[in-house]
Design an enzyme around this catalytic site. Sequence first.
Site, PDB file in Angstrom:
ATOM      1  N   ASP A  69       0.886  -1.157   0.000  1.00  0.00           N
ATOM      2  CA  ASP A  69       0.000   0.000   0.000  1.00  0.00           C
ATOM      3  C   ASP A  69       0.930   1.215   0.000  1.00  0.00           C
ATOM      4  O   ASP A  69       1.761   1.367   0.906  1.00  0.00           O
ATOM      5  CB  ASP A  69      -0.857  -0.059   1.276  1.00  0.00           C
ATOM      6  CG  ASP A  69      -1.687   1.181   1.497  1.00  0.00           C
ATOM      7  OD1 ASP A  69      -1.462   2.215   0.838  1.00  0.00           O
ATOM      8  OD2 ASP A  69      -2.564   1.109   2.367  1.00  0.00           O
TER       9      ASP A  69
ATOM     10  N   ASN B  80      -7.030  13.492  -9.546  1.00  0.00           N
ATOM     11  CA  ASN B  80      -7.891  13.959 -10.640  1.00  0.00           C
ATOM     12  C   ASN B  80      -7.686  15.465 -10.813  1.00  0.00           C
ATOM     13  O   ASN B  80      -6.939  16.090 -10.056  1.00  0.00           O
ATOM     14  CB  ASN B  80      -9.358  13.595 -10.384  1.00  0.00           C
ATOM     15  CG  ASN B  80      -9.855  14.164  -9.075  1.00  0.00           C
ATOM     16  OD1 ASN B  80      -9.591  15.325  -8.758  1.00  0.00           O
ATOM     17  ND2 ASN B  80     -10.560  13.360  -8.295  1.00  0.00           N
TER      18      ASN B  80
ATOM     19  N   GLY C 123      -9.912   5.291  -4.966  1.00  0.00           N
ATOM     20  CA  GLY C 123      -8.672   4.578  -5.237  1.00  0.00           C
ATOM     21  C   GLY C 123      -7.509   5.078  -4.405  1.00  0.00           C
ATOM     22  O   GLY C 123      -7.654   5.423  -3.228  1.00  0.00           O
ATOM     23  N   VAL C 124      -6.359   5.155  -5.039  1.00  0.00           N
ATOM     24  CA  VAL C 124      -5.135   5.520  -4.316  1.00  0.00           C
ATOM     25  C   VAL C 124      -5.216   6.966  -3.804  1.00  0.00           C
ATOM     26  O   VAL C 124      -4.667   7.292  -2.748  1.00  0.00           O
ATOM     27  CB  VAL C 124      -3.896   5.261  -5.206  1.00  0.00           C
ATOM     28  CG1 VAL C 124      -3.777   6.246  -6.349  1.00  0.00           C
ATOM     29  CG2 VAL C 124      -2.627   5.233  -4.373  1.00  0.00           C
ATOM     30  N   ASP C 125      -5.914   7.810  -4.526  1.00  0.00           N
ATOM     31  CA  ASP C 125      -6.078   9.217  -4.145  1.00  0.00           C
ATOM     32  C   ASP C 125      -6.761   9.316  -2.771  1.00  0.00           C
ATOM     33  O   ASP C 125      -6.275  10.015  -1.852  1.00  0.00           O
ATOM     34  CB  ASP C 125      -6.929   9.900  -5.229  1.00  0.00           C
ATOM     35  CG  ASP C 125      -6.919  11.410  -5.176  1.00  0.00           C
ATOM     36  OD1 ASP C 125      -6.166  11.979  -4.371  1.00  0.00           O
ATOM     37  OD2 ASP C 125      -7.672  12.024  -5.958  1.00  0.00           O
TER      38      ASP C 125
ATOM     39  N   THR D  73      -4.446   3.191 -14.242  1.00  0.00           N
ATOM     40  CA  THR D  73      -4.856   1.803 -14.529  1.00  0.00           C
ATOM     41  C   THR D  73      -5.989   1.293 -13.644  1.00  0.00           C
ATOM     42  O   THR D  73      -6.379   0.132 -13.759  1.00  0.00           O
ATOM     43  CB  THR D  73      -3.664   0.830 -14.404  1.00  0.00           C
ATOM     44  OG1 THR D  73      -3.288   0.750 -13.018  1.00  0.00           O
ATOM     45  CG2 THR D  73      -2.497   1.265 -15.251  1.00  0.00           C
ATOM     46  N   GLY D  74      -6.490   2.151 -12.752  1.00  0.00           N
ATOM     47  CA  GLY D  74      -7.618   1.744 -11.911  1.00  0.00           C
ATOM     48  C   GLY D  74      -8.912   2.271 -12.506  1.00  0.00           C
ATOM     49  O   GLY D  74      -9.339   1.856 -13.586  1.00  0.00           O
TER      50      GLY D  74
ATOM     51  N   TYR E  50      -9.498   4.897 -14.035  1.00  0.00           N
ATOM     52  CA  TYR E  50      -9.340   5.542 -15.344  1.00  0.00           C
ATOM     53  C   TYR E  50      -9.177   4.554 -16.504  1.00  0.00           C
ATOM     54  O   TYR E  50      -9.162   4.970 -17.664  1.00  0.00           O
ATOM     55  CB  TYR E  50      -8.184   6.551 -15.316  1.00  0.00           C
ATOM     56  CG  TYR E  50      -8.564   7.892 -14.679  1.00  0.00           C
ATOM     57  CD1 TYR E  50      -9.801   8.081 -14.096  1.00  0.00           C
ATOM     58  CD2 TYR E  50      -7.667   8.963 -14.688  1.00  0.00           C
ATOM     59  CE1 TYR E  50     -10.145   9.300 -13.511  1.00  0.00           C
ATOM     60  CE2 TYR E  50      -8.008  10.195 -14.115  1.00  0.00           C
ATOM     61  CZ  TYR E  50      -9.252  10.348 -13.531  1.00  0.00           C
ATOM     62  OH  TYR E  50      -9.585  11.558 -12.968  1.00  0.00           O
TER      63      TYR E  50
END
Length: 173
Positions: free
Chosen positions: A12, A26, A34-36, A120-121, A123
């Site tokens: 992670d 974004n 997601g990671v954001d 790659t998630g 998006y």
Amino acid sequence: MADNRIELLDSDITTLTVEAIVNAANNSLLGGGGVDGAIHRAAGSELLTECRSLRGCATGQAKITGGYQLLAKHVIHTVGPIWKGGRDNEAEFLASCYKRCFELAVENKIKTMAFPAISTGIYGFPKQEAAAIAIREARAALTANPELEKIIMVCFNHETRQAYETALKYNVR
Ligand code: ADP
């Protein structure tokens, strides 16, 4: 050799002890899924306060902030392209994200950094093509900047790890 300064890590990204972690943000830079979302939760609300002052970020560009409650001192926020089938310059925009992140790292004397697999998630960018772009740009940055010590490509799932392994194997310069 650049490749011995590239590391694949199943982890992670919010837990890593590196000088900078990269956020797949974004255009608003105000957080998301997601990671954001994970980075904003781990860094705390001061990150959002600093991000508000940045007035967003264009696709393919990047901006740097502090890391607040993260172990990483900095977060480099970059906005990857949304995959629209490959005819909208998605590959160029993704390459630009990596290039801008490396430029910001060098400008800020950052020697160790970690990337999520940008775009790659949610998006939807195809993982193998994205990994090839990430590895190509990492090799170029490492070759051009001997002071960069380590680039970690975080593999949050098995497909991402496989994509990076393939890119490292076949994408020989
Ligand atoms: P994007 O909108 O750019 O596609 P996502 O956050 O949806 O961004 O996904 C980008 C990548 O980050 C995906 O490979 C996803 O699996 C991965 N990811 C999600 N959460 C984390 C995390 N906590 N650490 C590292 N990678 C993560």
